[in-house]
Design a protein around this motif. Sequence first.
Motif, short mmCIF file in Angstrom:
data_model
loop_
_atom_site.label_atom_id
_atom_site.label_comp_id
_atom_site.label_asym_id
_atom_site.label_seq_id
_atom_site.Cartn_x
_atom_site.Cartn_y
_atom_site.Cartn_z
N LEU A 180 67.65 34.64 14.29
CA LEU A 180 67.45 35.98 13.79
C LEU A 180 68.40 36.23 12.62
O LEU A 180 69.33 35.47 12.39
N LYS A 181 68.15 37.28 11.89
CA LYS A 181 68.80 37.50 10.60
C LYS A 181 70.32 37.41 10.67
O LYS A 181 70.95 36.62 9.97
N TYR A 182 70.94 38.22 11.50
CA TYR A 182 72.40 38.29 11.52
C TYR A 182 73.02 37.06 12.18
O TYR A 182 74.09 36.62 11.80
N LEU A 183 72.30 36.50 13.15
CA LEU A 183 72.79 35.28 13.80
C LEU A 183 72.72 34.10 12.85
O LEU A 183 73.61 33.25 12.83
N SER A 184 71.67 34.05 12.05
CA SER A 184 71.53 32.94 11.11
C SER A 184 72.59 32.99 10.01
O SER A 184 72.93 31.97 9.43
N GLU A 185 73.10 34.18 9.70
CA GLU A 185 74.10 34.34 8.64
C GLU A 185 75.53 34.25 9.17
O GLU A 185 76.48 34.21 8.38
N ALA A 186 75.70 34.23 10.48
CA ALA A 186 77.04 34.29 11.07
C ALA A 186 77.83 33.00 10.85
O ALA A 186 77.26 31.93 10.63
N THR A 187 79.14 33.11 10.95
CA THR A 187 80.02 31.93 10.92
C THR A 187 80.29 31.48 12.35
O THR A 187 80.33 32.29 13.27
N GLU A 188 80.47 30.18 12.53
CA GLU A 188 80.77 29.63 13.86
C GLU A 188 82.02 28.75 13.78
O GLU A 188 82.21 28.01 12.82
N GLU A 189 82.84 28.84 14.82
CA GLU A 189 84.09 28.09 14.86
C GLU A 189 84.39 27.69 16.31
O GLU A 189 84.38 28.53 17.20
N ILE A 190 84.62 26.40 16.53
CA ILE A 190 85.02 25.93 17.85
C ILE A 190 86.54 26.01 17.95
O ILE A 190 87.25 25.45 17.11
N ILE A 191 87.03 26.71 18.96
CA ILE A 191 88.47 26.89 19.15
C ILE A 191 88.88 26.26 20.47
O ILE A 191 88.35 26.63 21.53
N LYS A 192 89.78 25.31 20.43
CA LYS A 192 90.34 24.71 21.64
C LYS A 192 91.68 25.36 21.94
O LYS A 192 92.47 25.62 21.02
N PHE A 193 91.93 25.60 23.22
CA PHE A 193 93.19 26.23 23.59
C PHE A 193 93.61 25.79 24.99
O PHE A 193 92.78 25.33 25.78
N THR A 194 94.87 25.94 25.28
CA THR A 194 95.41 25.54 26.57
C THR A 194 95.25 26.66 27.58
O THR A 194 95.77 27.77 27.40
N SER A 201 87.66 25.14 25.67
CA SER A 201 87.21 25.48 24.32
C SER A 201 86.23 26.64 24.36
O SER A 201 85.66 26.98 25.41
N GLY A 202 86.04 27.25 23.21
CA GLY A 202 85.08 28.32 23.07
C GLY A 202 84.51 28.34 21.67
O GLY A 202 85.12 27.82 20.73
N LYS A 203 83.32 28.91 21.54
CA LYS A 203 82.70 29.05 20.23
C LYS A 203 82.81 30.50 19.78
O LYS A 203 82.31 31.42 20.45
N LEU A 204 83.46 30.70 18.63
CA LEU A 204 83.62 32.04 18.06
C LEU A 204 82.54 32.25 17.00
O LEU A 204 82.46 31.49 16.02
N ILE A 205 81.72 33.26 17.20
CA ILE A 205 80.64 33.60 16.28
C ILE A 205 80.95 34.96 15.69
O ILE A 205 81.04 35.95 16.42
N LEU A 206 81.10 35.02 14.37
CA LEU A 206 81.48 36.26 13.70
C LEU A 206 80.50 36.61 12.60
O LEU A 206 79.86 35.72 12.01
N PRO A 207 80.37 37.91 12.27
CA PRO A 207 79.58 38.29 11.10
C PRO A 207 80.09 37.58 9.86
O PRO A 207 81.28 37.22 9.79
N LYS A 208 79.21 37.36 8.89
CA LYS A 208 79.60 36.56 7.73
C LYS A 208 80.72 37.21 6.92
O LYS A 208 81.44 36.52 6.19
N GLU A 209 80.90 38.53 7.05
CA GLU A 209 81.95 39.21 6.31
C GLU A 209 82.69 40.18 7.23
O GLU A 209 82.19 40.55 8.29
N GLY A 210 83.89 40.57 6.80
CA GLY A 210 84.63 41.60 7.51
C GLY A 210 85.83 41.08 8.25
O GLY A 210 85.92 39.91 8.62
N LYS A 211 86.79 41.97 8.44
CA LYS A 211 87.99 41.69 9.21
C LYS A 211 88.18 42.79 10.25
O LYS A 211 87.41 43.74 10.30
N ASN A 212 89.18 42.63 11.09
CA ASN A 212 89.48 43.64 12.11
C ASN A 212 88.27 43.86 13.03
O ASN A 212 87.95 44.98 13.41
#
Length: 491
Positions: free
Chosen positions: A149-163, A186-197
């Motif tokens: 879908l539109k916003y999911l296709s534009e999102a950024t993805e990042e795999i984060i490993k943590f203890t 680990s986890g997958k972080l999916i964020l909108p393509k722009e923005g902070k906070n």
Amino acid sequence: PRHLIKGLVGSEFMKKLLGIVVLGLLFNNNLLSEEYSNSWKMDINCKQGKWEWYESAFVVNVENNEFSLGPFNRWQNKNIKFKGKIEGNKIKISESVTFKNGYQDNINYSGEFINDKEAILKGRTSWTPPWKCNGRFFKVNRPPHLTPLKYLSEATEEIIKFTSYNPGIPLTIINGTYVNSPVEVSGKLILPKEGKNLPVVVTVHSSGGPSEFTDITQSWRNDFKNQLLKNNIGIFEIDNFTSRGTKETASNQGKVSINAGELDALVAYKILDKHPRVNAKKLGITGLSRGGNAANMAVEKKFSDVILGEENYYQASLPMASDCFNVAFDKPTPTPAKILFLLGGADDYTLAKFCVAYAEKMKKAGGNVEVIIKEGWHHDFYNDAPASNCSNCVHFNKCEIYAPQGWVMNDEGFIHEKQTDIFKEAFKMDLEKWRKKFEKASTKPGASNKLYRKLYIKMYKKCGERGTTNGGDRGKETVEIAVPFFVNALK
């Protein structure tokens, strides 16, 4: 839990056949719009004797009276394909699958349209004895959410490993000894393509394991994620199982501590707090079954305060089909989070009545808690397939004869003293000795988890059973509840 098979299949061939069960589809990646004017769904039920399976598949578009779906993989089987053709009021659909051992087979379905929006299907397998299949091919008013879908296709993805840590039982989280058993998750972080906070919703999988995040029978997830992203809310999907050596716990809940989910989520809070685009003061959490337990317990102060401190906590929690019989405190102390329990009135896996009672306790303790009970909904209600029996799913409903109000924990995170006599008489267990065993085990890496498995086996032998009803194709309704909840709570 994700198993939708009625009965246990004995032969090795039939075990491999399960790979074609409950199919949904990933296809036509170029379609990014949120509207599908020609979207169809296929639901099929096949039976042979007492055995039964369901298939559920979305068709994005029918062009020139034909459609082709796949190839895609499902449960280690390869090149699963569908081909369909419509001629007049007739429809024919063929399904082919190549198993991981190279064996190939196919199923043919055919039917007639009873109107311009629905066809009735029948079919049979090619092997002997044949399985007889019945179903529908029908127009739907919602998109096949597996399509990007539109916003999911534009999102950024990042795999984060943590203890994180292996907690064993709640006692080890509350007394802080959980730190003696570290494990990398680990986890997958999916964020909108722009923005902070940005706000983020942490999702914790159920007993079915992390494959649920991409499971083609859970098409609701992409719609859920897409709508959160549209509202500038991210998603963090945590894998609780892989690093702990298993893919699922539906058939054996003793494989991974029932409290691993909330511990991972609470540690993840601190990880997300350091992310440059995330606002940890606006985090939510959700999940179903085991994931629902994690969402519930992550907003319990006896856990949250130990790991995050009183000033930090999840702002919103949506436990779905949570188990409040086996996972509950005698005196809950909820954080200031906004909490919504979403329960199925027909759930025979995690009975709704125990969470209704627990929510009342939480309210009396000052919690901001609401409950929605959906009559007729079963466990795993957002699965695309119709409700069916999960013959291998473990539950402990029979334990109610010993503890009508459920098992409860004291403030230390161990079985409450008022249930000492129950364990002594029914389970031949000395709770004080077991508490000391867990305290000793918590000082050694991995020992607490091993002891947890021993406790699980004793409980299962006495009042554990198998067989529940899962599914129901309520994904659309789930999204309509979940998205507004988080948008309002995290704005």
